[in-house]
Design an enzyme around this catalytic site. Structure first.
Site, PDB file in Angstrom:
ATOM      1  N   CYS A  83      84.610  72.010  18.875  1.00  0.00           N
ATOM      2  CA  CYS A  83      85.046  73.526  19.173  1.00  0.00           C
ATOM      3  C   CYS A  83      83.151  73.406  19.474  1.00  0.00           C
ATOM      4  O   CYS A  83      82.558  73.224  20.554  1.00  0.00           O
ATOM      5  CB  CYS A  83      85.360  74.272  18.875  1.00  0.00           C
ATOM      6  SG  CYS A  83      86.070  75.363  20.017  1.00  0.00           S
ATOM      7  N   HIS A 172      90.451  72.541  16.397  1.00  0.00           N
ATOM      8  CA  HIS A 172      90.093  72.897  15.153  1.00  0.00           C
ATOM      9  C   HIS A 172      90.632  71.906  14.039  1.00  0.00           C
ATOM     10  O   HIS A 172      91.752  72.241  13.898  1.00  0.00           O
ATOM     11  CB  HIS A 172      89.536  74.445  14.860  1.00  0.00           C
ATOM     12  CG  HIS A 172      89.071  75.167  14.905  1.00  0.00           C
ATOM     13  ND1 HIS A 172      87.481  75.501  14.434  1.00  0.00           N
ATOM     14  CD2 HIS A 172      88.577  75.186  16.762  1.00  0.00           C
ATOM     15  CE1 HIS A 172      86.982  76.164  15.075  1.00  0.00           C
ATOM     16  NE2 HIS A 172      87.832  76.034  16.476  1.00  0.00           N
ATOM     17  N   GLU A 174      89.979  70.544  11.412  1.00  0.00           N
ATOM     18  CA  GLU A 174      90.170  71.274  10.345  1.00  0.00           C
ATOM     19  C   GLU A 174      90.942  72.326   9.686  1.00  0.00           C
ATOM     20  O   GLU A 174      90.531  73.035   8.424  1.00  0.00           O
ATOM     21  CB  GLU A 174      88.143  71.304   9.798  1.00  0.00           C
ATOM     22  CG  GLU A 174      88.098  73.567  10.494  1.00  0.00           C
ATOM     23  CD  GLU A 174      88.143  72.857  11.666  1.00  0.00           C
ATOM     24  OE1 GLU A 174      88.380  72.051  12.492  1.00  0.00           O
ATOM     25  OE2 GLU A 174      87.725  74.177  12.076  1.00  0.00           O
TER      26      GLU A 174
HETATM   27  N1  GLN Z   1      83.679  79.684  22.074  1.00  0.00           N
HETATM   28  C1  GLN Z   1      82.915  79.430  21.647  1.00  0.00           C
HETATM   29  C2  GLN Z   1      81.540  78.804  21.929  1.00  0.00           C
HETATM   30  O1  GLN Z   1      81.324  79.183  23.575  1.00  0.00           O
HETATM   31  C3  GLN Z   1      83.034  78.497  20.805  1.00  0.00           C
HETATM   32  C4  GLN Z   1      84.734  78.412  19.487  1.00  0.00           C
HETATM   33  C5  GLN Z   1      84.933  77.316  18.772  1.00  0.00           C
HETATM   34  O2  GLN Z   1      83.397  77.192  18.581  1.00  0.00           O
HETATM   35  N2  GLN Z   1      86.393  78.404  17.988  1.00  0.00           N
HETATM   36  O3  GLN Z   1      80.251  78.490  21.188  1.00  0.00           O
END
Ligand code: GLN
Length: 189
Positions: A83, A172, A174
């Site tokens: 992410c 995610h 994890e």
């Molecule tokens: N929206 C976040 C970003 O732009 C990422 C979200 C996440 O890691 N769950 O950094």
């Protein structure tokens, strides 16, 4: 039977859900270390950059002088970004644009699923079976370069990719108690 020493995997621990990654990596058979300094980085066989907020992480990497050490680390060692971590690894970041470690040739759009339905759990095809993928304000991978292999897709765009010894997921892994994606990363160390 197993007499090879366990790998030591670092989890960047400046911000975000690094403890959940430690649990998943340990479940997959690794030892873990919370990484906060260049010295920590020097000790680990691979590194996970967790989810969180990529802009905040970038700022913290600047304050702690970790940006350049991380760039050099990624040039030779395996890194798995999830992410926000995937955003940090991309060569190009959109919406808004921001700088990054430029370790994986791909273009990533932040908060790509929009605001109203910005978090969801989906079942996606993975390794001939299925995988539960938790998306939280997730980015969308809009372009991948020739060095990138797509390992899983959701709604027609890549959500899990590999590029040499690097791995990136927009979801995610994890958070689901399923350590198969972490095991895949360990296989690269
Ligand atoms: N929206 C976040 C970003 O732009 C990422 C979200 C996440 O890691 N769950 O950094």
């Amino acid at each position: 039977m197993q007499d090879t020493p366990k790998k030591l995997v670092g989890v960047l621990a400046l911000q975000g859900d690094f403890e959940a990654h430690q649990k998943a990596l340990e479940a997959a058979g690794a030892d873990t270390l919370q990484v906060r300094t260049a010295e920590d980085l020097g000790r680990v066989d691979g590194l996970v950059i967790p989810g969180g907020e990529s802009t905040t992480m970038l700022k913290l990497l600047g304050y702690t002088n970790l940006l350049e050490p991380l760039r050099s680390y990624a040039a030779t060692k395996p890194v798995f970004g999830t992410c926000a971590g995937a955003i940090l690894l991309a060569t190009e970041v959109l919406h808004p644009s921001q700088h990054s470690l430029e370790a994986i040739d791909m273009t990533v759009e932040r908060n790509g699923y929009g605001r109203q339905i910005d978090s969801r759990v989906a079942t996606i095809p993975f390794q001939g079976g299925e995988l539960e993928a938790v998306f939280i304000r997730a980015p969308i991978i809009r372009r991948v370069g020739p060095s990138v292999t797509v390992l899983a897709e959701y709604q027609g765009t890549p959500v899990l990719i590999e590029a040499g010894h690097h791995l990136a997921a927009t979801f995610h892994p994890e958070l689901t108690g399923d350590s198969r994606v972490h095991a895949l990363f360990l296989s690269k160390l």
